[in-house]
Design a protein around this motif. Sequence first.
Motif, PDB file in Angstrom:
ATOM      1  N   TYR A  12      -5.168   8.095   1.210  1.00 53.53           N
ATOM      2  CA  TYR A  12      -5.925   6.876   0.917  1.00 53.53           C
ATOM      3  C   TYR A  12      -5.034   5.650   0.722  1.00 53.53           C
ATOM      4  N   PHE A  13      -3.725   5.869   0.732  1.00 54.37           N
ATOM      5  CA  PHE A  13      -2.780   4.760   0.676  1.00 54.37           C
ATOM      6  C   PHE A  13      -2.027   4.609   1.997  1.00 54.37           C
ATOM      7  N   ALA A  14      -1.605   5.738   2.549  1.00 53.84           N
ATOM      8  CA  ALA A  14      -0.799   5.688   3.767  1.00 53.84           C
ATOM      9  C   ALA A  14      -1.593   5.153   4.955  1.00 53.84           C
TER      10      ALA A  14
ATOM     11  N   VAL B 155      -9.630  -1.983  -1.312  1.00 49.52           N
ATOM     12  CA  VAL B 155     -10.706  -1.252  -2.005  1.00 49.52           C
ATOM     13  C   VAL B 155     -10.673   0.246  -1.752  1.00 49.52           C
ATOM     14  N   VAL B 156      -9.978   0.686  -0.702  1.00 55.82           N
ATOM     15  CA  VAL B 156     -10.070   2.094  -0.276  1.00 55.82           C
ATOM     16  C   VAL B 156      -9.771   3.092  -1.400  1.00 55.82           C
ATOM     17  N   PRO B 157      -8.657   2.971  -2.148  1.00 52.54           N
ATOM     18  CA  PRO B 157      -8.389   3.958  -3.199  1.00 52.54           C
ATOM     19  C   PRO B 157      -9.477   4.006  -4.272  1.00 52.54           C
TER      20      PRO B 157
ATOM     21  N   TYR C 158       0.818  -1.210   0.000  1.00 52.87           N
ATOM     22  CA  TYR C 158       0.000   0.000   0.000  1.00 52.87           C
ATOM     23  C   TYR C 158       0.859   1.271   0.000  1.00 52.87           C
ATOM     24  N   LEU C 159       2.020   1.208   0.623  1.00 56.12           N
ATOM     25  CA  LEU C 159       2.845   2.399   0.791  1.00 56.12           C
ATOM     26  C   LEU C 159       3.682   2.736  -0.441  1.00 56.12           C
ATOM     27  N   ILE C 160       3.914   1.753  -1.308  1.00 56.66           N
ATOM     28  CA  ILE C 160       4.776   1.976  -2.476  1.00 56.66           C
ATOM     29  C   ILE C 160       4.218   3.045  -3.427  1.00 56.66           C
ATOM     30  N   PRO C 161       2.901   3.034  -3.764  1.00 56.79           N
ATOM     31  CA  PRO C 161       2.391   4.080  -4.670  1.00 56.79           C
ATOM     32  C   PRO C 161       2.595   5.491  -4.153  1.00 56.79           C
TER      33      PRO C 161
END
Length: 491
Positions: free
Chosen positions: A51-53, A97-99, A32-35
Amino acid sequence: MFEFSKYVNLAEDLFVVRNLIGAILEGVGVAYLIPVLLVWFHPDEVRYVYYFAVPGFLSILLGAWMSRHQGKIEDVNLRQAMISAAFIWLFASFVSVVPFMRIAGMSFIDSYFESMSAWTGTGLTMMSHLESYPRILLFWRAWMQWLGGIGIVLVALTVLIRPGVAAARLYKAEARSERILPNLANTARVIFEIYLILTLLGTYLYYINGMSLFDALTHAMTGLGTGGMSTHDESIGYFHSMSIDAITIFLMIMGAVNFTVHYRMFKEKSLRPFFEDVQVRYMFLFVVPAIAIIAYDLVQHGDTLGDAIIQAVFHAVSAISCTGFDISNLANYPELSKFVLGLLMVIGGGAGSTAGGIKLIRFTLMYESLKWTVQQSLLPKGAVIKRKVGNYVFTSEDVQEVTGFTITYLAFLLVGTLYIMLRLNVPLVDAFFETASAQGNVGLSVGITSPTLPVDVKTLLIILMWVGRLEIFSILVFIVSVLAMFRKLGR
């Protein structure tokens, strides 16, 4: 069926499964943190970092808490590994699903569909007008497909789970059995290194042939991972480039080849292992006639010979490699071409690759077993036939398992096809095509998959993607085990 419950140790199973899932969830959190790193190059998208962190850190914390007793696990039986592997794909898709919900504004079911499609390397999508979405979201889809291609479990073996029985069980439960090196952890690292090198090579080739760096990276990731999600609605057809088509075909074939073959090619610095591999030979045995049939069919329906050959080669490779890239609208294809592509999607790529489908080695083994049966009937009583295909030696139990798997796979395919055909009132070939694409983790579509689908059909396609990615047996063990657990709890 529920007699199975007497073999279930509820407390032990829940303890083991919780810790294994927790370890994988940590990996999903890191993914999740890479993007977020993309914001360095596109600072205007910094508003999406939240929305990723947040879900990333929460996944890491939850995973660490769930796996806090991992060191106390001394052994993992195959049932526990299968339950864990099956649940991991469901849970990873749920967490991811969050993003889609917050950035793209998609419904939960559409977001879950997109996540499952990405993690399983399928490529069917609920999204359109892709160029309008932030790059961080498009990268998230490609990143999930890249990781999903090599396998969430395999990534975890590389960086998280201690070597030993637990890792070996998960590796097998995730439908992988190839060992490049005797040590499983080293096998995982070698596979990861080869995968990374080929991805970087694909990115470079795309970039020097006209793609932007972002498009080059994302398409290399989804091409080698045989996922097929693109950053453009027209997929590879958007670029209108023969060189890009050729690079894509190369990446799709590489993704569909057993990683043992890749390792031998790297080690020997030769293409000989590629052409010697029995699965590669059978891939071309299936693809070449399919190309001829599709090209002839397209010419009969008005395409020029040159255009028909290009489309036939590209889509045949995309289908059998289970990638799902396309260069034209398949909804307009004639029935015969759709059917042939559907058959290639059912066959799939090589075992030990990122491809889906039944797998080439299983079709090869079924064909050879028929020959062995005929030979056995012609030979004197007591004669022994060596069941060998290429460098692979098989037992009668292997043949039975392959036959059982293939029949079960086709049963799921039949049920899915009939349900979609009757529910949506679409032609049989179209229903077969879409079902084969979902269950084979391919991603090619004749236009059935869209946000307008009824929820039950979306759910069916999600289940088929899940079943296809874990090759059925883990799913069946998961379902029976869960039912057995509920039965024990109800007593």
